[in-house]
Design an enzyme around this catalytic site. Structure first.
Site, PDB file in Angstrom:
ATOM      1  N   PHE B 117       0.744  12.404   7.337  1.00 53.93           N
ATOM      2  CA  PHE B 117       0.669  11.225   6.482  1.00 53.93           C
ATOM      3  C   PHE B 117      -0.627  10.480   6.766  1.00 53.93           C
ATOM      4  O   PHE B 117      -1.273  10.708   7.792  1.00 53.93           O
ATOM      5  CB  PHE B 117       1.882  10.308   6.746  1.00 53.93           C
ATOM      6  CG  PHE B 117       2.764  10.125   5.535  1.00 53.93           C
ATOM      7  CD1 PHE B 117       3.374  11.204   4.932  1.00 53.93           C
ATOM      8  CD2 PHE B 117       2.985   8.858   4.995  1.00 53.93           C
ATOM      9  CE1 PHE B 117       4.191  11.030   3.819  1.00 53.93           C
ATOM     10  CE2 PHE B 117       3.797   8.673   3.887  1.00 53.93           C
ATOM     11  CZ  PHE B 117       4.404   9.762   3.296  1.00 53.93           C
ATOM     12  N   HIS B 233      -0.685   0.839  -3.022  1.00 53.05           N
ATOM     13  CA  HIS B 233      -0.542   2.279  -2.799  1.00 53.05           C
ATOM     14  C   HIS B 233      -1.532   2.969  -3.728  1.00 53.05           C
ATOM     15  O   HIS B 233      -1.610   2.627  -4.905  1.00 53.05           O
ATOM     16  CB  HIS B 233       0.893   2.715  -3.106  1.00 53.05           C
ATOM     17  CG  HIS B 233       1.232   4.089  -2.632  1.00 53.05           C
ATOM     18  ND1 HIS B 233       0.690   5.222  -3.195  1.00 53.05           N
ATOM     19  CD2 HIS B 233       2.050   4.516  -1.634  1.00 53.05           C
ATOM     20  CE1 HIS B 233       1.164   6.285  -2.565  1.00 53.05           C
ATOM     21  NE2 HIS B 233       1.989   5.890  -1.612  1.00 53.05           N
ATOM     22  N   LEU B 243       5.815   5.297  -8.288  1.00 48.76           N
ATOM     23  CA  LEU B 243       5.187   5.810  -7.072  1.00 48.76           C
ATOM     24  C   LEU B 243       5.155   7.334  -7.046  1.00 48.76           C
ATOM     25  O   LEU B 243       6.152   7.985  -7.314  1.00 48.76           O
ATOM     26  CB  LEU B 243       6.003   5.301  -5.875  1.00 48.76           C
ATOM     27  CG  LEU B 243       5.713   5.912  -4.504  1.00 48.76           C
ATOM     28  CD1 LEU B 243       4.386   5.406  -3.972  1.00 48.76           C
ATOM     29  CD2 LEU B 243       6.835   5.581  -3.530  1.00 48.76           C
ATOM     30  N   ARG B 286      -4.035   3.665   3.397  1.00 49.57           N
ATOM     31  CA  ARG B 286      -3.877   3.229   2.006  1.00 49.57           C
ATOM     32  C   ARG B 286      -4.867   2.152   1.593  1.00 49.57           C
ATOM     33  O   ARG B 286      -5.335   2.135   0.453  1.00 49.57           O
ATOM     34  CB  ARG B 286      -2.449   2.721   1.782  1.00 49.57           C
ATOM     35  CG  ARG B 286      -1.451   3.844   1.851  1.00 49.57           C
ATOM     36  CD  ARG B 286      -0.032   3.345   1.770  1.00 49.57           C
ATOM     37  NE  ARG B 286       0.868   4.502   1.837  1.00 49.57           N
ATOM     38  CZ  ARG B 286       2.190   4.418   1.865  1.00 49.57           C
ATOM     39  NH1 ARG B 286       2.783   3.240   1.854  1.00 49.57           N
ATOM     40  NH2 ARG B 286       2.929   5.510   1.910  1.00 49.57           N
ATOM     41  N   HIS B 354       2.567  -2.255  -3.661  1.00 48.89           N
ATOM     42  CA  HIS B 354       3.627  -1.433  -3.093  1.00 48.89           C
ATOM     43  C   HIS B 354       4.440  -2.129  -2.006  1.00 48.89           C
ATOM     44  O   HIS B 354       5.649  -1.961  -1.934  1.00 48.89           O
ATOM     45  CB  HIS B 354       3.001  -0.162  -2.532  1.00 48.89           C
ATOM     46  CG  HIS B 354       3.969   0.856  -2.043  1.00 48.89           C
ATOM     47  ND1 HIS B 354       4.990   1.343  -2.815  1.00 48.89           N
ATOM     48  CD2 HIS B 354       4.071   1.490  -0.837  1.00 48.89           C
ATOM     49  CE1 HIS B 354       5.679   2.237  -2.117  1.00 48.89           C
ATOM     50  NE2 HIS B 354       5.158   2.338  -0.921  1.00 48.89           N
TER      51      HIS B 354
END
Lengths: 251, 586
Positions: B117, B233, B243, B286, B354
């Site tokens: 991630f 995001h 999303l 992000r 987000h």
């Protein structure tokens, strides 16, 4: 911008504190072709009639709030695209549930039934300590129950189920599919505890296998298959029980 | 007003609220827990989280790695003692979720699988395909049903906290189906009502995410911490804001501009090869990725679309089989809502609001400064997220601190302090608060429309308080918000029914959002530096000498603007340094 089209929405209205019975109200909504029915309802709410009540939240087909009948079929309003319909769209609350107000139905019966199938992991030996790590599960074992874990509790299957309409005692597709999901999970040892409910008259045996539940599911869950597999298990257990006495103490 | 007595009242039944309820029930089954939510628990917005939950569960990883990634990801605005506890507790919480039945994706040896991630040095994001939040929420909801001490009040809309003698004593909530108000008298209260993304026009957040609990705590005098930090995001679908998980990039998806160029290499995130490289390019954090989009837009290198400018998220090289196994929900969403199949075509995306990093001020035990009041999840601000949350830390956060909030609230409810006083005064205090609701139904109330005020609020937040801010834009926004709050006093509710009156709820939610928007904009105006998700065009550098500190928005009286105070950041073992991503990242 995308093309716009005027669509007439016939929406069932019912306010129990003032209305004697539900009536249709018509709203003309300028819709973008990429809108969903929910977008049109939000337009009505914001621009035309603030008194219209309905449930919604995620607008991405995962929270399960906005189930309703669109032209007579149970749909998620956030996934029913206006491009798939003509210039008149009829919107009603889900069938087979009591109406609370407008497009909002009473779901208490479902949440009670959900609880009745014990939708949690049951271990004879209790839960092992977190420090001992995960229960190993292969991707194959995961795939056995995975589709039955995808239910978003949107109630479309109950709205489509002729048996639930006739017999409110019927536990119904989503709750039975969830019981099956836990019974199939390699981590679970609770099938016997769920048997009394699942194999009861209000359980799998009440289903007449119309299969509408699976046809309307927006998440490709197959509750009809879960129920038929449940019947097979139940039959096997019936004959096994003739051979050995049932364990006592389990509920 | 009818009074419902309980030991612990939990407001909000998403991931954090359910975890807190389970923790209370496990800590002491004799305590009564009232789990109060404006929606059925499975509707809560935890359901929409996709990519996964971070925890160190593999031998190639370490707690130190997770700590360092989180602290640098947050641009050193995290409280490090709390981050340390968070990374230590995360693996245990993940295992408990697994024991409760969460259908995690698995490695060939049957252990929980992890994926890379953004901003994470090692792959440590546990996932259930691309529906991790959905499965986490349903697992917690279903597990919570086995505890008889947890009594649910589904579709009860909490209006305000009851505070007496400097302590939280309960809440006032409306049963939505009847419109009837109830006073919940409680020894301890836990707020788990999520974030406030709906103050912006373009957001991944569901309709219910109006920050009600943050606003209640704020009105009760609890400061809101770090509210200027709002996360964009980088990959939302244009038009709807739906999303598409960072897991798309974790699995190897790339982002390109109108020339098919992987533009992130121009923003200190490269080199592009070899790919995938952790903490580089599409696996950067992000804030950096969303800011890079803004710059590409300024340079005219984005793509024009019917709902504004976009860039492309390209997943084609992953192949159909991998997309179906790891990202089936993403495929469905892209096909349904923008008519693009990621197997055959790149998907148009743009940055979208987000997550609110800020929230109700609380300590390592999830306790707020108001005795008896606890908080967890997105509503709270510990802070482990600092100036920029790393993707997949928030699902873990709601597990770790939902549990802590439940345990500490239970302990408070059992303590001598928790058990004394209050019961007689609750009904009177509740009657006073109920006036806020009944006033809105008054025939003589004003003419301002709910939707009109809401649209003006979201527009001014986007124009003045978005990815890049400046003193001029923020002053315009704060002035506009002051005007809107004044006009809100004349808001008009056309629906006078008591039964499932969603318009009345929208009016109350709008009041909450206006207060939160003001806290965000004023906190942003006062922070004259750029850090993480808060970027000022007029103060472009980070300024540790003056702003390595948490902002604390304290509500003013009546319509007065909030007062912005500051609170020290806790630094234990990681001294502030430059955030480095790309090939040089450590």
């Amino acid at each position: 911008m995308t093309t716009e089209r005027m669509i007439e929405f016939e929406v069932l209205r019912y306010r129990p504190d003032t209305d004697h019975e539900p009536v249709f109200e018509t709203y003309r909504v300028p819709c973008n072709e990429d809108w969903v029915v929910l977008d049109a309802l939000n337009h009505i709410k914001d621009e035309i009639d603030g008194t219209l009540s309905y449930r919604w939240s995620c607008h991405m087909a995962v929270c399960g709030s906005c189930g309703m009948q669109v032209n007579g079929e149970p749909k998620l309003a956030c996934k029913a695209f206006v491009r798939d319909y003509g210039n008149r769209i009829r919107v009603e609350p889900l069938a087979t549930f009591p109406i609370e107000r407008d497009l909002v139905v009473d779901m208490d019966d479902f949440t009670d039934k959900l609880q009745s199938v014990k939708p949690w992991i049951i271990r004879d030996d209790g839960e092992k300590p977190a420090e001992d790590g995960e229960y190993r599960q292969s991707m194959g074992e995961l795939r056995k129950y995975r589709q039955f874990s995808m239910c978003i509790n949107c109630m479309l299957c109950y709205s489509a189920c002729p048996q639930y309409a006739l017999n409110p005692e019927f536990i119904g597709p989503a709750a039975l599919a969830l019981a099956h999901r836990y019974n199939l999970d390699s981590r679970d040892q609770g099938a016997e505890q769920r048997r009394d409910v699942v194999a009861s008259h209000a359980g799998v045996w009440d289903c007449t296998f119309v299969g509408q539940c699976s046809a309307v599911c927006p998440k490709d869950v197959d509750p009809a298959a879960a129920i038929q597999q449940g019947k097979i298990e139940s039959s096997k257990n019936f004959f096994l029980d003739l051979l050995k006495p049932k364990k006592t103490g389990a509920k | 007003m009818d009074v419902i007595k309980t030991d612990v009242a939990i407001v909000g039944a998403g991931g954090a609220g359910l975890r807190a309820a389970i923790a209370c029930a496990e800590a002491d089954p004799s305590l009564n827990v009232a789990l109060i939510s404006k929606v059925l628990p499975m509707r809560s917005h935890t359901v929409a989280a996709e990519g996964g939950a971070a925890a160190v569960i593999k031998e190639n990883d370490s707690l130190e790695n997770h700590f360092n990634d989180t602290v640098s990801g947050g641009d050193w605005l995290c409280d490090q003692d709390i981050v340390e506890l968070f990374v230590n507790e995360a693996p245990k919480e993940m295992m408990r979720l697994e024991h409760w039945g969460c259908p995690f994706s698995r490695d060939p040896d049957g252990r929980i699988a992890v994926r890379p991630f953004g901003g994470m040095k090692v792959e440590r994001t546990c996932y259930a395909a691309d529906k991790t939040g959905f499965h986490l929420l349903h697992t917690l909801f279903q597990t919570s049903m086995k505890f008889p001490s947890v009594k649910r009040y589904d579709e009860f809309f909490t209006v305000d906290l009851i505070v007496e003698d400097g302590r939280a004593r309960g809440v006032v909530a409306m049963e939505i189906r009847t419109g009837k108000l109830f006073a919940f008298a409680a020894k301890a209260v836990i707020i788990c009502t999520g974030g406030a993304g709906r103050v912006f026009p373009f957001t991944t957040n569901g309709a219910i995410k109006t920050g009600d609990g943050m606003a209640m705590a704020y009105r009760a005098g609890v400061p809101l911490k770090d509210m200027e930090f709002v996360q964009y995001h980088p990959t939302g679908l244009p038009g709807t804001g739906i999303l598409l998980t960072e897991g798309c990039r974790g699995e190897g998806g790339i982002m390109v501009n109108k020339d098919g160029y992987r533009y992130l290499q121009d923003y200190n995130l490269g080199p592009p090869d070899p790919w995938p490289r952790k903490k580089a390019m599409e696996l950067g954090p992000r804030d950096r990725l969303s800011q890079a989009f803004w710059h590409e837009q300024q340079k005219g290198r984005t793509i024009k679309g019917p709902y504004g400018d976009v860039v492309h998220l390209d997943l084609r090289h992953l192949g159909e089989e991998k997309i179906n196994e790891r990202l089936p929900f993403v495929r469905m969403l892209a096909k349904s809502y923008v008519g693009v199949d990621p197997v055959t075509d790149p998907v148009p995306v743009r940055p979208v609001i987000h997550y609110t990093m800020g929230g109700i001020d609380c300590d390592i035990d999830a306790a707020t400064p108001l005795p008896g009041l606890y908080t967890a999840g997105e509503a709270s601000c510990l802070s482990i997220n600092g100036a920029n949350r790393l993707g997949s830390n928030s699902l873990t956060e709601l597990l770790v601190f939902g549990r802590r909030a439940g345990e500490h609230a239970a302990a408070f409810a059992r303590s001598t302090e928790g058990r004394t006083g209050g019961e007689k005064s609750v009904a009177g205090a509740a009657d006073a608060l109920a006036g806020r609701v009944t006033d809105l139904l008054d025939e003589r109330h004003g003419t301002e429309s709910i939707a009109g005020l809401r649209k003006e609020m979201t527009a001014t937040m986007e124009s003045g308080c978005g990815i890049y801010r400046s003193e001029d834009t923020l002053k315009e926004t704060t002035a506009k918000l002051a005007e809107l709050r004044e006009r809100y006093q004349r808001v008009h509710v056309t629906d006078k029914s008591r039964v499932f009156n969603t318009e009345l709820m929208h009016a109350i939610e709008l009041g909450n959002m206006l207060e939160l928007a003001e806290a965000m904009a004023h906190s942003a105006l006062e922070r004259k530096e750029s850090r993480g998700a808060h970027q000022r065009l007029d103060h472009t550098a980070r300024d540790d000498a003056n702003y390595l500190t948490h902002s604390m928005a304290v509500r003013g009286d009546g319509l007065e603007a909030p007062r912005i105070e500051y609170k020290d950041v806790v630094i234990t073992k990681s001294q502030p340094a430059e955030r480095v991503y790309g090939g040089e990242a450590k």
